[in-house]
Enzyme design. Structure first.
Site, short mmCIF file in Angstrom:
data_model
loop_
_atom_site.label_atom_id
_atom_site.label_comp_id
_atom_site.label_asym_id
_atom_site.label_seq_id
_atom_site.Cartn_x
_atom_site.Cartn_y
_atom_site.Cartn_z
N ARG A 167 8.08 4.14 3.81
CA ARG A 167 8.13 2.68 3.97
C ARG A 167 8.66 1.97 2.73
O ARG A 167 9.08 0.82 2.80
CB ARG A 167 6.76 2.15 4.42
CG ARG A 167 6.43 2.53 5.87
CD ARG A 167 5.03 2.12 6.26
NE ARG A 167 4.03 2.74 5.42
CZ ARG A 167 3.50 3.94 5.62
NH1 ARG A 167 3.88 4.66 6.65
NH2 ARG A 167 2.60 4.42 4.79
N GLU A 179 -4.03 9.29 -1.16
CA GLU A 179 -5.38 8.90 -0.75
C GLU A 179 -5.87 9.91 0.30
O GLU A 179 -7.04 10.18 0.43
CB GLU A 179 -5.33 7.49 -0.16
CG GLU A 179 -6.69 6.86 0.11
CD GLU A 179 -6.57 5.51 0.80
OE1 GLU A 179 -5.45 4.99 0.93
OE2 GLU A 179 -7.62 5.00 1.21
P1 AMP Z 1 -1.37 6.09 -3.14
O1 AMP Z 1 -0.60 7.22 -3.78
O2 AMP Z 1 -2.80 6.45 -2.89
O3 AMP Z 1 -1.22 4.80 -3.91
O4 AMP Z 1 -0.76 5.90 -1.70
C1 AMP Z 1 0.35 5.17 -1.53
C2 AMP Z 1 1.23 5.71 -0.43
O5 AMP Z 1 0.50 6.17 0.71
C3 AMP Z 1 2.11 4.62 0.05
O6 AMP Z 1 3.40 5.16 0.25
C4 AMP Z 1 1.50 4.13 1.33
O7 AMP Z 1 2.49 3.91 2.27
C5 AMP Z 1 0.56 5.24 1.77
N1 AMP Z 1 -0.84 4.79 2.00
C6 AMP Z 1 -1.93 5.18 1.30
N2 AMP Z 1 -3.03 4.61 1.76
C7 AMP Z 1 -2.66 3.79 2.76
C8 AMP Z 1 -3.35 2.89 3.63
N3 AMP Z 1 -4.68 2.73 3.56
N4 AMP Z 1 -2.62 2.19 4.52
C9 AMP Z 1 -1.27 2.37 4.60
N5 AMP Z 1 -0.58 3.19 3.83
C10 AMP Z 1 -1.24 3.92 2.91
#
Ligand code: AMP
Length: 174
Positions: free
Chosen positions: A62, A99
């Site tokens: 995205r 995550e």
């Molecule tokens: P992070 O590395 O934990 O900051 O996760 C970021 C990436 O995972 C981004 O590319 C987001 O698109 C996706 N992502 C992680 N958690 C979510 C969430 N709760 N809702 C939507 N996308 C998420």
């Protein structure tokens, strides 16, 4: 013109996706509405207007959508940062935690010139694992990360603290 409130109201919470316990912030309703999408890109462009940018690096998947739209809007180049195995040319890679899982990101070795000013773009900042891996990769390539722009920030996860003090620009904060 839509308001910030309209954008906030258009992000759909999907519980237990892609794993139990995760509330997924679905931004597709914003993409499907031309006024909302345009406004979101406009606001992102405004928040980074203080920076001189050579290239936008967008994070799969995205981050491609907002990164490419923003690059087009600002008249700068776009570079895709992809999950392992997707890019056809020689790459540099970096492993990171999500995550909800683990992954490796890659960038073409010739995608950036040393010293280029890079704005990193993703749709959402959660734990910061993805963006912090992207920063490490760009540092190794001697690109200059001048800032990070996301549409959505999940503030309660404190991903900001992992961004090595690079300026973070977020529009919709939860
Ligand atoms: P992070 O590395 O934990 O900051 O996760 C970021 C990436 O995972 C981004 O590319 C987001 O698109 C996706 N992502 C992680 N958690 C979510 C969430 N709760 N809702 C939507 N996308 C998420």
């Amino acid at each position: 013109m839509p308001s910030l409130q309209d954008l906030l109201a258009s992000v759909r919470d999907v519980e237990d996706f892609p794993k139990p316990g995760i509330v997924f912030k679905d931004i597709t309703p914003i993409l499907a509405d031309p006024k909302l999408f345009k406004h979101a890109v406009h606001l992102m462009a405004e928040t980074v207007s203080e920076h001189k940018i050579d290239k936008i690096v967008g994070i799969e998947a995205r981050g491609f959508i907002f990164g490419a739209a923003l690059a087009h809007h600002l008249g700068v180049g776009f570079v895709p940062l992809r999950k392992k195995g997707k890019l056809p040319w020689k790459t540099h890679e970096e492993a990171y935690q999500l995550e909800y899982g683990e992954a490796v990101i890659e960038l073409h070795q010739d995608a950036l010139i040393e010293g280029e000013k890079v704005l990193l773009v993703d749709d959402l900042l959660a734990t910061g694992g993805t963006l912090s891996a992207a920063i490490k990769l760009l540092d190794r390539l001697h690109a200059k990360v001048i800032g990070i722009a996301v549409l959505v920030e999940l503030e309660f996860l404190n991903g900001r603290s992992k961004l090595n003090h690079h300026p973070l620009h977020s529009i919709l904060i939860y």
